[in-house]
Write an enzyme that holds these catalytic residues in place. Sequence first.
Site, PDB file in Angstrom:
ATOM      1  N   ILE A  44      53.034  37.447  41.125  1.00 52.00           N
ATOM      2  CA  ILE A  44      53.267  36.316  40.302  1.00 52.00           C
ATOM      3  C   ILE A  44      53.844  36.779  39.108  1.00 52.00           C
ATOM      4  O   ILE A  44      54.951  35.765  38.485  1.00 52.00           O
ATOM      5  CB  ILE A  44      51.891  35.864  39.560  1.00 52.00           C
ATOM      6  CG1 ILE A  44      52.072  34.326  39.182  1.00 52.00           C
ATOM      7  CG2 ILE A  44      51.263  36.720  38.670  1.00 52.00           C
ATOM      8  CD1 ILE A  44      50.548  33.633  38.653  1.00 52.00           C
ATOM      9  N   ASN A  55      40.376  37.830  30.909  1.00 51.19           N
ATOM     10  CA  ASN A  55      39.171  37.974  30.329  1.00 51.19           C
ATOM     11  C   ASN A  55      38.752  37.348  29.011  1.00 51.19           C
ATOM     12  O   ASN A  55      39.868  37.495  28.437  1.00 51.19           O
ATOM     13  CB  ASN A  55      38.400  39.317  30.506  1.00 51.19           C
ATOM     14  CG  ASN A  55      39.126  40.351  29.757  1.00 51.19           C
ATOM     15  OD1 ASN A  55      39.102  40.242  28.401  1.00 51.19           O
ATOM     16  ND2 ASN A  55      39.716  41.345  30.336  1.00 51.19           N
ATOM     17  N   GLY A 106      43.894  43.956  37.968  1.00 48.18           N
ATOM     18  CA  GLY A 106      44.381  42.883  38.518  1.00 48.18           C
ATOM     19  C   GLY A 106      45.559  42.196  38.307  1.00 48.18           C
ATOM     20  O   GLY A 106      46.515  42.874  37.687  1.00 48.18           O
ATOM     21  N   VAL A 107      45.645  40.725  38.077  1.00 50.68           N
ATOM     22  CA  VAL A 107      46.892  40.026  37.836  1.00 50.68           C
ATOM     23  C   VAL A 107      47.004  40.132  36.206  1.00 50.68           C
ATOM     24  O   VAL A 107      48.102  40.500  35.827  1.00 50.68           O
ATOM     25  CB  VAL A 107      46.772  38.488  38.367  1.00 50.68           C
ATOM     26  CG1 VAL A 107      45.661  37.685  37.510  1.00 50.68           C
ATOM     27  CG2 VAL A 107      47.880  37.917  38.164  1.00 50.68           C
ATOM     28  N   ASP A 108      45.872  40.240  35.507  1.00 52.55           N
ATOM     29  CA  ASP A 108      45.826  40.560  33.971  1.00 52.55           C
ATOM     30  C   ASP A 108      46.884  41.754  33.798  1.00 52.55           C
ATOM     31  O   ASP A 108      47.802  41.805  33.024  1.00 52.55           O
ATOM     32  CB  ASP A 108      44.396  40.577  33.516  1.00 52.55           C
ATOM     33  CG  ASP A 108      44.394  40.388  32.105  1.00 52.55           C
ATOM     34  OD1 ASP A 108      43.003  40.678  31.560  1.00 52.55           O
ATOM     35  OD2 ASP A 108      45.204  39.982  31.257  1.00 52.55           O
ATOM     36  N   THR A 128      38.950  35.080  41.942  1.00 55.62           N
ATOM     37  CA  THR A 128      38.607  35.553  43.412  1.00 55.62           C
ATOM     38  C   THR A 128      38.887  37.141  43.562  1.00 55.62           C
ATOM     39  O   THR A 128      38.435  37.534  44.763  1.00 55.62           O
ATOM     40  CB  THR A 128      39.850  34.919  44.314  1.00 55.62           C
ATOM     41  OG1 THR A 128      40.983  35.344  44.225  1.00 55.62           O
ATOM     42  CG2 THR A 128      39.694  33.469  44.113  1.00 55.62           C
ATOM     43  N   GLY A 129      39.122  37.697  42.456  1.00 56.71           N
ATOM     44  CA  GLY A 129      39.336  39.250  42.527  1.00 56.71           C
ATOM     45  C   GLY A 129      37.919  39.690  42.011  1.00 56.71           C
ATOM     46  O   GLY A 129      36.896  39.589  42.495  1.00 56.71           O
ATOM     47  N   VAL A 130      38.098  40.392  40.687  1.00 58.25           N
ATOM     48  CA  VAL A 130      36.763  41.063  40.122  1.00 58.25           C
ATOM     49  C   VAL A 130      35.698  39.957  39.835  1.00 58.25           C
ATOM     50  O   VAL A 130      34.709  40.389  39.911  1.00 58.25           O
ATOM     51  CB  VAL A 130      37.548  41.673  38.794  1.00 58.25           C
ATOM     52  CG1 VAL A 130      36.474  42.003  37.751  1.00 58.25           C
ATOM     53  CG2 VAL A 130      38.404  42.801  39.123  1.00 58.25           C
TER      54      VAL A 130
HETATM   55  N1  APR Z   1      50.345  38.358  41.620  1.00 58.42           N
HETATM   56  C1  APR Z   1      49.614  37.418  42.099  1.00 58.42           C
HETATM   57  N2  APR Z   1      48.016  37.533  42.176  1.00 58.42           N
HETATM   58  C2  APR Z   1      47.793  38.913  41.966  1.00 58.42           C
HETATM   59  C3  APR Z   1      48.369  40.015  41.389  1.00 58.42           C
HETATM   60  C4  APR Z   1      49.530  39.717  41.143  1.00 58.42           C
HETATM   61  N3  APR Z   1      50.566  40.678  40.454  1.00 58.42           N
HETATM   62  N4  APR Z   1      47.618  40.815  41.066  1.00 58.42           N
HETATM   63  C5  APR Z   1      46.363  40.454  41.815  1.00 58.42           C
HETATM   64  N5  APR Z   1      46.346  39.412  42.246  1.00 58.42           N
HETATM   65  C6  APR Z   1      45.315  38.432  42.845  1.00 58.42           C
HETATM   66  C7  APR Z   1      44.145  39.377  43.159  1.00 58.42           C
HETATM   67  O1  APR Z   1      44.371  39.601  44.757  1.00 58.42           O
HETATM   68  C8  APR Z   1      43.184  37.851  43.307  1.00 58.42           C
HETATM   69  O2  APR Z   1      43.391  37.095  44.616  1.00 58.42           O
HETATM   70  O3  APR Z   1      44.732  37.688  41.584  1.00 58.42           O
HETATM   71  C9  APR Z   1      43.363  37.134  42.122  1.00 58.42           C
HETATM   72  C10 APR Z   1      42.700  37.233  40.910  1.00 58.42           C
HETATM   73  O4  APR Z   1      41.841  38.409  40.896  1.00 58.42           O
HETATM   74  P1  APR Z   1      41.658  39.244  39.631  1.00 58.42           P
HETATM   75  O5  APR Z   1      43.145  39.468  39.038  1.00 58.42           O
HETATM   76  O6  APR Z   1      40.787  40.332  39.740  1.00 58.42           O
HETATM   77  O7  APR Z   1      41.430  38.100  38.504  1.00 58.42           O
HETATM   78  P2  APR Z   1      39.710  37.581  38.534  1.00 58.42           P
HETATM   79  O8  APR Z   1      39.032  37.742  39.597  1.00 58.42           O
HETATM   80  O9  APR Z   1      39.881  36.353  37.753  1.00 58.42           O
HETATM   81  O10 APR Z   1      38.783  38.613  37.448  1.00 58.42           O
HETATM   82  C11 APR Z   1      39.408  38.478  36.068  1.00 58.42           C
HETATM   83  O11 APR Z   1      39.944  40.955  35.977  1.00 58.42           O
HETATM   84  O12 APR Z   1      41.714  41.909  35.651  1.00 58.42           O
HETATM   85  C12 APR Z   1      40.488  41.411  35.178  1.00 58.42           C
HETATM   86  O13 APR Z   1      41.002  41.308  32.707  1.00 58.42           O
HETATM   87  C13 APR Z   1      40.711  40.627  34.084  1.00 58.42           C
HETATM   88  O14 APR Z   1      38.379  40.750  33.373  1.00 58.42           O
HETATM   89  C14 APR Z   1      39.289  40.053  34.039  1.00 58.42           C
HETATM   90  C15 APR Z   1      38.955  40.118  35.548  1.00 58.42           C
END
Ligand code: APR
Length: 172
Positions: free
Chosen positions: A13, A26, A34-36, A125-127
């Site tokens: 992204i 968060n 992750g994406v953050d 869908t991640g953490v």
């Molecule tokens: N581009 C697109 N999608 C991504 C990227 C990227 N560079 N990196 C990770 N993802 C995807 C993951 O594979 C997953 O499908 O983003 C989706 C969401 O996953 P997370 O980033 O873990 O976010 P979430 O599940 O909403 O958890 C949020 O995680 O990173 C921490 O600070 C954040 O505490 C918050 C929590």
Amino acid sequence: MVAPRITLARGDITEQHVDAVVNAANSSLLGGGGVDGAIHRKGGPAILEACKEVRRTRFQDGLPTGQAVATTAGELPAGWVIHTVGPVYDRVDEPARLLEACHLEALRVADELGAKTVAFPAISTGVFGYPVEEAASVAIHAVRGARTSVDEVRFVLFDDEAFDAFHRALGE
Ligand code: APR
């Protein structure tokens, strides 16, 4: 205002040339993994500085789940980052309602900015443990039902499982 065109992309992204990129943040808005983590790493310190300002001026106790706020996108090719906090799947009573709210609020903020193209990750869908099949259906239906001036919503999926789930949800 009509529902935006929905497209799917397989990739990162942070590389999307869109007006706004939605961050799965968060409530602290101070970054994470992750994406953050990717958005802050690629976008640079200007994003964190802007997030700290948001915390100081508007959300002293953190951004509540389901709400959204925009900041600069720093070095990213996008113009803005729209930070939203998805539900932790097994910690809230109504994860689908909160996940829907993330999408509708992000689009409301996009409209305030005048953004016409908005990229979303697969929020929660991640953490945060949201099963991707369920999350994809909630996300697609939320955007389909949205009344917004955004022309294109691009879901940017980072792995095949998420891409396939969103592709199936598009066909629902
Ligand atoms: N581009 C697109 N999608 C991504 C990227 C990227 N560079 N990196 C990770 N993802 C995807 C993951 O594979 C997953 O499908 O983003 C989706 C969401 O996953 P997370 O980033 O873990 O976010 P979430 O599940 O909403 O958890 C949020 O995680 O990173 C921490 O600070 C954040 O505490 C918050 C929590």
